[in-house]
Each structure stands twice: as structure tokens, then as C-alpha cells.
Design a protein around this motif. Structure first.
Motif, mmCIF file in Angstrom:
data_model
loop_
_atom_site.group_PDB
_atom_site.id
_atom_site.type_symbol
_atom_site.label_atom_id
_atom_site.label_comp_id
_atom_site.label_asym_id
_atom_site.label_seq_id
_atom_site.Cartn_x
_atom_site.Cartn_y
_atom_site.Cartn_z
ATOM 1 N N SER A 1 0.859 -1.189 0.000
ATOM 2 C CA SER A 1 0.000 0.000 0.000
ATOM 3 C C SER A 1 0.893 1.235 0.000
ATOM 4 C CB SER A 1 -0.928 -0.001 1.217
ATOM 5 O OG SER A 1 -0.177 0.107 2.398
ATOM 6 N N GLY A 2 0.305 2.358 -0.345
ATOM 7 C CA GLY A 2 1.044 3.613 -0.341
ATOM 8 C C GLY A 2 1.897 3.832 -1.568
ATOM 9 N N VAL A 3 1.750 2.977 -2.560
ATOM 10 C CA VAL A 3 2.470 3.134 -3.824
ATOM 11 C C VAL A 3 1.476 2.975 -4.965
ATOM 12 C CG1 VAL A 3 4.702 2.332 -2.951
ATOM 13 C CG2 VAL A 3 3.093 0.689 -3.908
ATOM 14 N N SER A 4 1.884 3.431 -6.129
ATOM 15 C CA SER A 4 1.024 3.289 -7.309
ATOM 16 C C SER A 4 1.704 2.404 -8.331
ATOM 17 C CB SER A 4 0.766 4.652 -7.950
ATOM 18 O OG SER A 4 0.051 5.476 -7.063
ATOM 19 N N ALA A 5 0.913 1.620 -9.016
ATOM 20 C CA ALA A 5 1.428 0.828 -10.127
ATOM 21 C C ALA A 5 1.519 1.739 -11.334
ATOM 22 C CB ALA A 5 0.519 -0.353 -10.411
ATOM 23 N N THR A 6 2.656 1.687 -12.007
ATOM 24 C CA THR A 6 2.820 2.514 -13.201
ATOM 25 C C THR A 6 2.826 1.672 -14.467
ATOM 26 O OG1 THR A 6 5.225 2.429 -12.959
ATOM 27 C CG2 THR A 6 4.083 4.318 -11.986
ATOM 28 N N GLY A 7 2.917 0.357 -14.297
ATOM 29 C CA GLY A 7 2.886 -0.507 -15.468
ATOM 30 C C GLY A 7 2.670 -1.954 -15.088
ATOM 31 N N VAL A 8 1.993 -2.669 -15.959
ATOM 32 C CA VAL A 8 1.782 -4.096 -15.781
ATOM 33 C C VAL A 8 2.136 -4.783 -17.089
ATOM 34 C CG1 VAL A 8 0.116 -5.928 -15.291
ATOM 35 C CG2 VAL A 8 -0.099 -3.731 -14.144
ATOM 36 N N GLU A 9 3.041 -5.730 -17.010
ATOM 37 C CA GLU A 9 3.391 -6.554 -18.160
ATOM 38 C C GLU A 9 2.758 -7.922 -17.908
ATOM 39 O OE1 GLU A 9 7.699 -6.164 -19.234
ATOM 40 O OE2 GLU A 9 7.639 -4.833 -17.478
ATOM 41 N N VAL A 10 1.565 -8.126 -18.462
ATOM 42 C CA VAL A 10 0.790 -9.322 -18.169
ATOM 43 C C VAL A 10 1.525 -10.575 -18.631
ATOM 44 C CG1 VAL A 10 -1.384 -10.523 -18.590
ATOM 45 C CG2 VAL A 10 -1.376 -8.045 -18.262
ATOM 46 N N ASP A 11 2.037 -10.580 -19.868
ATOM 47 C CA ASP A 11 2.713 -11.772 -20.389
ATOM 48 C C ASP A 11 3.961 -12.120 -19.592
ATOM 49 O OD1 ASP A 11 0.779 -12.104 -22.323
ATOM 50 O OD2 ASP A 11 1.885 -10.956 -23.836
ATOM 51 N N ALA A 12 4.686 -11.089 -19.134
ATOM 52 C CA ALA A 12 5.908 -11.313 -18.346
ATOM 53 C C ALA A 12 5.593 -11.474 -16.864
ATOM 54 C CB ALA A 12 6.875 -10.149 -18.539
ATOM 55 N N ARG A 13 4.332 -11.248 -16.494
ATOM 56 C CA ARG A 13 3.895 -11.312 -15.094
ATOM 57 C C ARG A 13 4.762 -10.423 -14.202
ATOM 58 N NH1 ARG A 13 1.371 -17.147 -13.773
ATOM 59 N NH2 ARG A 13 0.036 -17.204 -15.585
ATOM 60 N N ARG A 14 4.834 -9.158 -14.616
ATOM 61 C CA ARG A 14 5.672 -8.210 -13.897
ATOM 62 C C ARG A 14 4.904 -6.902 -13.708
ATOM 63 N NH1 ARG A 14 10.872 -8.826 -16.242
ATOM 64 N NH2 ARG A 14 9.960 -7.927 -18.104
ATOM 65 N N LEU A 15 5.041 -6.335 -12.518
ATOM 66 C CA LEU A 15 4.382 -5.087 -12.146
ATOM 67 C C LEU A 15 5.454 -4.072 -11.813
ATOM 68 C CD1 LEU A 15 1.632 -3.703 -11.207
ATOM 69 C CD2 LEU A 15 2.252 -4.502 -8.929
ATOM 70 N N THR A 16 5.317 -2.857 -12.322
ATOM 71 C CA THR A 16 6.259 -1.782 -12.012
ATOM 72 C C THR A 16 5.555 -0.770 -11.118
ATOM 73 O OG1 THR A 16 7.317 -2.068 -14.160
ATOM 74 C CG2 THR A 16 7.792 -0.035 -12.974
ATOM 75 N N LEU A 17 6.217 -0.394 -10.024
ATOM 76 C CA LEU A 17 5.667 0.573 -9.074
ATOM 77 C C LEU A 17 6.241 1.956 -9.341
ATOM 78 C CD1 LEU A 17 5.950 -1.558 -5.802
ATOM 79 C CD2 LEU A 17 4.004 -1.346 -7.369
ATOM 80 N N ASP A 18 5.601 2.981 -8.772
ATOM 81 C CA ASP A 18 6.082 4.352 -8.961
ATOM 82 C C ASP A 18 7.429 4.598 -8.303
ATOM 83 O OD1 ASP A 18 5.180 4.362 -6.326
ATOM 84 O OD2 ASP A 18 3.877 6.107 -6.565
ATOM 85 N N THR A 19 7.862 3.675 -7.458
ATOM 86 C CA THR A 19 9.181 3.766 -6.836
ATOM 87 C C THR A 19 10.272 3.242 -7.762
ATOM 88 O OG1 THR A 19 8.973 1.557 -5.882
ATOM 89 C CG2 THR A 19 8.202 3.424 -4.539
ATOM 90 N N GLY A 20 9.860 2.651 -8.885
ATOM 91 C CA GLY A 20 10.801 2.036 -9.808
ATOM 92 C C GLY A 20 10.974 0.542 -9.547
#
Length: 85
Positions: A6-25
């Protein structure tokens, strides 16, 4: 295991790679992903909405504050489109 963030935002989701990028990098791998964006109660904008006994139930504490007000045989109206309504 489960990772709750919590307290962070997702900035990207790569569904095929099953990877999530947060606003913290930070990049997180996932097997399954639940995106829970949260919500805020919408004010009830009808005549009588400010009368005593009309309340918004958003938390467990809100729900518990309702219990002492309930009496056997009373009628209760629940208005909403969430878990409760």
C-alpha cells in the motif's frame, strides 16, 4: 505467499511477463495479481440524508457503531452498490 503493498502506485503491468512496475521504480513478479484500487463512499444526496440515524458504513468500526442502535422488529434500509448494499 502473498505480498500486500500500500502507499504506492502501479505505473505498469506486463501481463505476459507477469511483472508489475511501481512508482518507486521497483519491479515485482507475480503469479496472480489483484488490483484493489479502493473507493470512497458517495454522499447520499436526497432529502433526509442528514437526519439522525442516517449513516455511512465504510469500516468495521462504523458497522459496530450501528449494533447498539438495532432493536428486534426494527426495519433497516441499506442503500448502496458495494459489499453492503
Amino acid at each position: 505467499g502473498i505480498l500486500f503493498t500500500s502507499g504506492v502506485s502501479a505505473t505498469g503491468v506486463e501481463v505476459d511477463a507477469r511483472r508489475l512496475t511501481l512508482d518507486t521504480g521497483e519491479r515485482l513478479r507475480f503469479e496472480q495479481l489483484v488490483v484493489a484500487t479502493g473507493s470512497s463512499p458517495r454522499p447520499l444526496e436526497v432529502p433526509g440524508a442528514t437526519l439522525p440515524g442516517v449513516m455511512t458504513i465504510r469500516t468495521l468500526s462504523d458497522a459496530r457503531s450501528l449494533e447498539p442502535r438495532l432493536r428486534p422488529g426494527q426495519r433497516v434500509t441499506v442503500v448502496g452498490a458495494g459489499v453492503l448494499g
